[in-house]
Every structure is written in structure tokens, then in C-alpha cells.
Design a protein around this motif. Structure first.
Motif, PDB file in Angstrom:
ATOM      1  N   UNK A  19       0.816  -1.222   0.000  1.00 59.04           N
ATOM      2  CA  UNK A  19       0.000   0.000   0.000  1.00 59.04           C
ATOM      3  C   UNK A  19       0.847   1.269   0.000  1.00 59.04           C
ATOM      4  N   UNK A  20       2.165   1.136   0.093  1.00 59.40           N
ATOM      5  CA  UNK A  20       3.003   2.315   0.014  1.00 59.40           C
ATOM      6  C   UNK A  20       4.313   2.161   0.759  1.00 59.40           C
ATOM      7  N   UNK A  21       5.253   3.031   0.397  1.00 61.39           N
ATOM      8  CA  UNK A  21       6.549   3.073   1.059  1.00 61.39           C
ATOM      9  C   UNK A  21       7.053   4.507   0.995  1.00 61.39           C
ATOM     10  N   UNK A  22       7.848   4.870   1.974  1.00 61.74           N
ATOM     11  CA  UNK A  22       8.453   6.199   2.010  1.00 61.74           C
ATOM     12  C   UNK A  22       9.961   6.041   2.137  1.00 61.74           C
ATOM     13  N   UNK A  46      -2.686   6.392   4.159  1.00 64.72           N
ATOM     14  CA  UNK A  46      -1.333   5.840   4.247  1.00 64.72           C
ATOM     15  C   UNK A  46      -0.292   6.943   4.042  1.00 64.72           C
ATOM     16  N   UNK A  47      -0.511   7.825   3.072  1.00 65.64           N
ATOM     17  CA  UNK A  47       0.444   8.912   2.823  1.00 65.64           C
ATOM     18  C   UNK A  47       0.562   9.831   4.039  1.00 65.64           C
ATOM     19  N   UNK A  62      -3.041   3.513  12.836  1.00 73.50           N
ATOM     20  CA  UNK A  62      -3.750   3.312  11.584  1.00 73.50           C
ATOM     21  C   UNK A  62      -4.842   2.267  11.787  1.00 73.50           C
ATOM     22  N   UNK A  63      -5.906   2.339  11.010  1.00 74.50           N
ATOM     23  CA  UNK A  63      -6.947   1.310  11.129  1.00 74.50           C
ATOM     24  C   UNK A  63      -6.414  -0.048  10.657  1.00 74.50           C
ATOM     25  N   UNK A  64      -6.988  -1.112  11.182  1.00 76.65           N
ATOM     26  CA  UNK A  64      -6.619  -2.459  10.730  1.00 76.65           C
ATOM     27  C   UNK A  64      -6.947  -2.575   9.256  1.00 76.65           C
ATOM     28  N   UNK A  65      -6.177  -3.232   8.479  1.00 75.73           N
ATOM     29  CA  UNK A  65      -4.996  -4.052   8.734  1.00 75.73           C
ATOM     30  C   UNK A  65      -3.684  -3.304   8.510  1.00 75.73           C
ATOM     31  N   UNK A  66      -3.718  -1.983   8.454  1.00 75.64           N
ATOM     32  CA  UNK A  66      -2.528  -1.191   8.124  1.00 75.64           C
ATOM     33  C   UNK A  66      -1.583  -1.064   9.312  1.00 75.64           C
ATOM     34  N   UNK A  67      -0.290  -0.990   9.002  1.00 72.50           N
ATOM     35  CA  UNK A  67       0.718  -0.714  10.025  1.00 72.50           C
ATOM     36  C   UNK A  67       1.934  -0.111   9.357  1.00 72.50           C
ATOM     37  N   UNK A  68       2.628   0.744  10.088  1.00 71.09           N
ATOM     38  CA  UNK A  68       3.871   1.316   9.588  1.00 71.09           C
ATOM     39  C   UNK A  68       5.030   0.470  10.100  1.00 71.09           C
TER      40      UNK A  68
END
Length: 71
Positions: A19-22, A46-47, A62-68
Motif C-alpha cells: 500500500x506504500x513506502x516512504x 497511508x500517505x 492506523x486502522x486495521x490491517x494497516x501498520x507502519x
């Protein structure tokens, strides 16, 4: 006002779980890599989380299922 040197780039990663990377360069520039076709709300969420983390702004989880994950 804080000015960020951030750019958004479309990623070629085909993994549906991506879903993304920085990437923050030594000069302070921040590149956000996001998949094409990503829903607007997901991209925005995500951004913002990645930008907040990069500049040290305390944010809620972050809401499930997201994590940094920092590597």
C-alpha cells in the motif's frame, strides 16, 4: 508552517498487499511510493501516516490491517 520536500511516485510493485513506502534521503527529501489504482481514501490515509511518521508528528494508530514498519 512546515515545508516538506515530498514527492509522490507511482510504484511498479504488483503485490496486492503493498500500500506504500516512504524513502527519506539524507538531504531531507521524502519520496512516497504508492501503487497505481489505489483507492483515494487508502492513499490519503497511508500517505498522511508516512509523512507524519517521517517528521515526528504523533498520530493515532492506523486502522486495521494497516501498520507502519520502519526498516
Amino acid at each position: 508552517m512546515l515545508e516538506l520536500n515530498a514527492e509522490l511516485h507511482l510504484s511498479s510493485i504488483a503485490d496486492p498487499d503493498f500500500v506504500g513506502a516512504a524513502v527519506q534521503h539524507r538531504n531531507g527529501n521524502l519520496i512516497l511510493w504508492m501503487p497505481p489504482g489505489q483507492p483515494r481514501v487508502e492513499r490519503d490515509t497511508v500517505a498522511r501516516a508516512m509523512l507524519g511518521h517521517a517528521i515526528g508528528v504523533p498520530l493515532g494508530a492506523l486502522p486495521e490491517p494497516y501498520q507502519l514498519t520502519e526498516v
